[in-house]
Scaffold this motif. Structure first.
Motif, PDB file in Angstrom:
ATOM      1  N   CYS A  26       0.839  -1.200   0.000  1.00  0.00           N
ATOM      2  CA  CYS A  26       0.000   0.000   0.000  1.00  0.00           C
ATOM      3  C   CYS A  26       0.881   1.260   0.000  1.00  0.00           C
ATOM      4  O   CYS A  26       1.996   1.230   0.531  1.00  0.00           O
ATOM      5  N   CYS A  29       3.445   2.337   2.969  1.00  0.00           N
ATOM      6  CA  CYS A  29       3.834   1.168   3.770  1.00  0.00           C
ATOM      7  C   CYS A  29       5.335   1.216   4.094  1.00  0.00           C
ATOM      8  O   CYS A  29       6.154   1.556   3.240  1.00  0.00           O
ATOM      9  N   CYS A  60       2.781  -9.560   4.235  1.00  0.00           N
ATOM     10  CA  CYS A  60       3.156  -8.535   3.254  1.00  0.00           C
ATOM     11  C   CYS A  60       4.659  -8.522   3.069  1.00  0.00           C
ATOM     12  O   CYS A  60       5.160  -8.312   1.959  1.00  0.00           O
ATOM     13  N   ASN A 130       5.323  -4.145  12.435  1.00  0.00           N
ATOM     14  CA  ASN A 130       4.308  -3.076  12.322  1.00  0.00           C
ATOM     15  C   ASN A 130       3.205  -3.252  13.365  1.00  0.00           C
ATOM     16  O   ASN A 130       2.162  -2.617  13.293  1.00  0.00           O
ATOM     17  N   CYS A 209       2.221   0.453   9.169  1.00  0.00           N
ATOM     18  CA  CYS A 209       1.174  -0.118   8.313  1.00  0.00           C
ATOM     19  C   CYS A 209       0.012   0.873   8.310  1.00  0.00           C
ATOM     20  O   CYS A 209      -0.876   0.800   9.167  1.00  0.00           O
ATOM     21  N   TRP A 212      -3.868  -0.808   8.094  1.00  0.00           N
ATOM     22  CA  TRP A 212      -4.574  -1.533   9.147  1.00  0.00           C
ATOM     23  C   TRP A 212      -4.210  -1.081  10.554  1.00  0.00           C
ATOM     24  O   TRP A 212      -4.772  -1.545  11.521  1.00  0.00           O
TER      25      TRP A 212
END
Ligand code: SF4
Length: 298
Positions: A26, A29, A60, A130, A209, A212
């Motif tokens: 994303c 990130c 990820c 994260n 992150c 989220w």
């Protein structure tokens, strides 16, 4: 079997795959920061893509294999370390790097983490921390702060977070550092040190992150404990390192981001050296035997 190549200037772009996939991380990130720091650090330690082995877990962070040109192995959840250990023991000529997230490394693979540190396998282990499970859409992870709300803990986590630096030291890692994606120069320098270190080098890499973990810190402002006059400890002294780690992990959950080198033991032999010392492992790489037609197997 990878032989160490002749000395030459290595361009960081050699680590960019020929068929370059667009990263699907994303925007914003922290994982981009790890990739950049790695691409900058590897040429500085004199490693080419065919002298480098990157082993990743699930998450990820595991996509790193697609964006860094080197030998690679995308393992199952939490299992990057055993695969990385085997690769290093079979071919010590490789620069072995294991990578994964905090859920992958400190949760699912927690047992491997402790024992790889205990045995002091010669590799660099980068944990993208994260404080969340990112790929599976934001569940509470072992490093999520107490009270953190997520789909799995809608009333807030009732658990104390794991202390990765302290766990690493207690388990036996001989190099322990923390850096952050928002601090690219320090990240590069720490990765260079970790790769040059002969033994298990654990780098807790704070990676935001924004998708989220919106409420979480973005890890700024950060303080480099080696550059600050407020912190005075000897990272080669185990007790002083332990106290500093304790303070650092308390500070993180109070919103203060301390980074830097926390423990460095250059004296302790790696697992491979220990095996050679007791005569259980040959001096030459095991993999070399498979390429030696004259080798006489017993
Ligand atoms: Fe990064 Fe989080 Fe997006 Fe995963 S979900 S790519 S960790 S920002």
């Amino acid at each position: 079997f990878s032989a160490i190549g002749e000395e030459r200037e290595i361009d960081r772009e050699e680590f960019t795959p020929g068929l370059e996939p667009q990263p699907t991380w994303c925007p914003g990130c922290g994982d981009f920061g790890v990739l950049k720091a790695l691409k900058q650090a590897l040429p500085e330690v004199g490693r080419t893509p065919d002298e480098t082995m990157l082993v990743t877990g699930i998450g990820c962070s595991g996509k790193l294999n697609s964006y860094l040109d080197s030998y690679g192995f995308h393992t199952i959840h939490g299992r990057s370390l055993p695969v990385a250990r085997a690769a290093k023991l079979a071919n010590p000529g490789l620069e072995v790097i294991a990578a994964g997230g905090d859920g992958d490394g400190y949760g699912i693979g927690g047992n491997h983490f402790m024992h790889t540190a205990r045995e002091n396998h010669d590799m660099t282990y980068i944990v993208f921390n994260n404080e969340i499970f990112g790929l599976t859409k934001g569940q509470t992870s072992p490093t999520s702060p107490k009270g953190h709300k997520s789909k799995t803990q809608p009333h807030g986590s009732a658990k104390e977070p794991l202390r990765p630096l302290s766990l690493s030291l207690t388990s036996g890692a001989s190099y322990v550092a923390r850096t952050a994606a928002v601090n690219p120069n320090q990240a590069k320098e720490i990765l260079i040190e970790a790769m040059n270190h002969d033994g298990f080098a654990h780098v807790d890499f704070l990676t935001q992150c924004p998708t989220w973990n919106k409420d979480a810190r973005q890890y700024v402002p950060y303080i480099d404990v080696q550059d600050s006059d407020d912190y005075d400890f000897d990272p080669t002294d185990r007790r002083e390192a332990a106290e500093m780690m304790h303070e650092t992990e308390d500070a993180l959950h109070e919103g203060k981001v301390l980074t830097g080198r926390f423990y460095v033991d250059e004296e302790r032999p790696s697992y491979q050296q220990e095996k050679q010392n007791i005569g259980e492992m040959p001096e030459e790489p095991l993999a070399a035997r498979y390429f030696d037609e004259d080798y006489e197997w017993e």
